[in-house]
Structures are given as structure tokens and as C-alpha cells.
Write an enzyme that holds these catalytic residues in place. Structure first.
Site, mmCIF file in Angstrom:
data_model
loop_
_atom_site.group_PDB
_atom_site.id
_atom_site.type_symbol
_atom_site.label_atom_id
_atom_site.label_comp_id
_atom_site.label_asym_id
_atom_site.label_seq_id
_atom_site.Cartn_x
_atom_site.Cartn_y
_atom_site.Cartn_z
ATOM 1 N N GLY A 90 8.005 3.537 7.876
ATOM 2 C CA GLY A 90 7.083 2.687 7.145
ATOM 3 C C GLY A 90 6.158 3.507 6.275
ATOM 4 O O GLY A 90 6.507 4.598 5.830
ATOM 5 N N CYS A 91 4.962 3.008 6.045
ATOM 6 C CA CYS A 91 3.976 3.713 5.223
ATOM 7 C C CYS A 91 3.760 5.122 5.763
ATOM 8 O O CYS A 91 3.376 5.296 6.920
ATOM 9 C CB CYS A 91 2.657 2.937 5.221
#
Length: 283
Positions: A132-133
């Protein structure tokens, strides 16, 4: 003399004597052993052994490599500029008499004016994880035992040296990826894999938390067959526990480092991740 090509941001500091924002530089918290060289001409400037934490917002050194740095009084006479003695690149300013170290000297240097060349070590390895981020992924790895350094960037796509904006456009094939340098005498790849799974939702198939898109998918980029086998071992364990694992295993390729303002993002911002939470899964 031919010099290295600079980005507009680098030119603003190195050629036009600008200053990067405090607490934003890549090397502010770098504690690895090695040598800092001039970004413009690659001349060695500082040794890591002379670096110290002055809490001023920029990398600080109490000594330079002999003959590498030239001191030039500012026109107003208030400060003393430091430049690369070889090419004249602006580095920052030097201050005396502050009492931070026995040498009573502080070279206050812009990270963007330098490159760091780490010392080679047989016990230091690199691993690559996407969950993810990358701000959140890095947050947990940089705090882990045995981790020497982390960086965020991109891997797995078909565009060379992509920008964050390009990757966000979802057409580069890259995933937001964290590079983890770790000391094999203090931790193991297996420990890192467990931490990877315990700090994100590896069952989500379209991103991570509220971040939706192909650049946010869960992936372990393995560097050899041993790493692949270890990663697969823990996927099998998770599946035996009833989890539907969405994590992909992909051979590592070129790691393209992201812009400086993304590096150690939560450390500089002083907050915690919004889409990554630690939860213990493995014994």
C-alpha cells in the site's frame, strides 16, 4: 569540466544557493557508515564518523575531508558559506563555538547537495516490500530491530525513473515499494516477512485501506530463490489459518527511489500511518 546533471530542485540549492526545508532532507537521520560526496561532481566531502545530531533540521558534521570544503564569508558578513572546493557547489554554512562536539564546529549541510556512498558490508542486505502507501510500509520497517536504513520508491513497472505523479496515474506498472537495509547479524529476512504481513491487510485485492489502485497492491519482491521460498512459506502458513492471501511474489527489478519529500515521511511529520496497523499473527 563535465558535471552531473541536476534536477531543478538541486539547481536551486547547489547553483543558486538556496536552502532545503528543515527536517525534509534525505540524510538528516542517516546513521549508516560511509562517505558523503558532492552531488554535482562526486568529490568526497564528509565521513559518516564526523556526522552528529544537532537537532537543527539539516545534516551536521564537525569536520570535513581535508581540502574538500571551502569557506566563503557571506557578503553581509553574518555567516560563512561552505562550498565544494572542486566545483563550487553550495553546501550550506559553517558555525563555530556552539559546543555541540569537542571540535566546536558545525557544518550545516543541505542533503540535496550530497550523495551518500555506503561502506560495503557482508552482513548488510536489502529487501523489498510493497503493502500500500509506502509511507506506512516504511514506518514499521524503519522502527524494526536490525534495520539500518529504509527508503521508499517504485518497483515492478516498465517506466524508468518514474515520478510519484506518474505512478499515481496508474499507467507505469510500478508499485509503491519500500527498500529495507538490514543487518543479518541482528535480524533475518524471515523476521521482515512476518512484519510485512503483520502490518497490512494482505487479503485486500484492490489496494490498501482507502488507497485504491494498482500501485497499492500487496507484493514481496524477492531477490533470490531463498527469499522466494521464505515468503511462500508464510503465505502457506496464512492460508492454513484460513486467510485468502492476495500478496504476489515477484522477482525484484530496479528500485527507483521516490522524491526526497516522501522519505521517512511519518518521522518528519510526527504522525502515524492511517492505513497500516500492527497486529500480531505469528507466534
Amino acid at each position: 569540466m563535465k558535471y552531473n546533471k541536476l534536477t531543478p530542485e538541486e539547481e536551486d540549492v547547489i547553483l543558486r544557493k538556496g536552502t532545503e526545508r528543515p527536517y525534509s532532507g534525505e540524510y538528516l537521520d542517516n546513521k549508516k557508515e560511509g562517505t558523503y560526496v558532492c552531488k554535482r561532481c562526486d568529490t568526497p566531502l564528509y565521513k559518516s564518523s564526523d556526522k552528529f545530531d544537532s537537532h537543527c533540521g539539516w545534516p551536521s558534521f564537525d569536520d570535513e575531508i581535508a581540502g574538500a570544503v571551502k569557506r566563503v564569508p557571506d557578503k553581509d558578513g553574518r555567516r560563512t558559506e561552505i562550498i565544494c572546493a572542486n566545483c563550487g557547489a553550495h553546501l550550506g554554512h559553517v558555525f563555530l563555538g556552539e559546543g555541540f562536539t569537542d571540535k566546536n564546529t558545525r557544518h550545516c549541510v543541505n542533503s540535496i547537495s550530497m550523495k551518500f556512498i555506503p561502506e560495503k558490508s557482508k552482513t548488510i542486505r536489502k529487501a523489498y516490500f510493497a503493502s500500500g502507501c509506502f509511507w506506512g510500509t516504511e514506518y514499521y520497517f524503519m522502527k524494526a530491530n536490525g534495520v539500518k536504513h529504509t527508503a521508499v520508491g517504485f518497483m515492478g513497472g516498465h517506466v524508468d525513473n518514474p515520478s510519484y505523479k506518474e505512478v499515481s496515474g496508474k499507467k507505469t506498472g510500478h508499485l509503491e515499494t519500500t527498500e529495507v537495509e538490514y543487518d543479518t547479524t541482528k535480524t533475518s529476512y524471515e523476521d521482515l516477512v512476518k512484519l510485512f504481513f503483520e502490518t497490512h491487510d494482505f487479503t485486500q485485492t484492490d489496494g490498501q485501506g482507502p488507497d485504491i489502485g494498482p500501485q497499492y497492491l500487496s507484493c514481496i519482491f524477492y531477490s533470490d530463490e531463498n527469499e522466494k521460498a521464505i515468503a511462500q512459506k508464510y503465505i502457506d502458513i496464512l492460508q492454513s489459518k484460513g486467510y485468502k492471501v492476495a500478496t504476489k511474489l515477484v522477482a525484484a527489478s530496479t528500485f527507483w527511489k521516490a522524491e526526497d519529500y516522501h522519505q521517512q515521511y511519518y518521522l518528519h511529520k510526527g504522525t502515524t500511518p492511517y492505513c497500516h496497523v500492527y497486529r500480531k499473527i505469528f507466534d
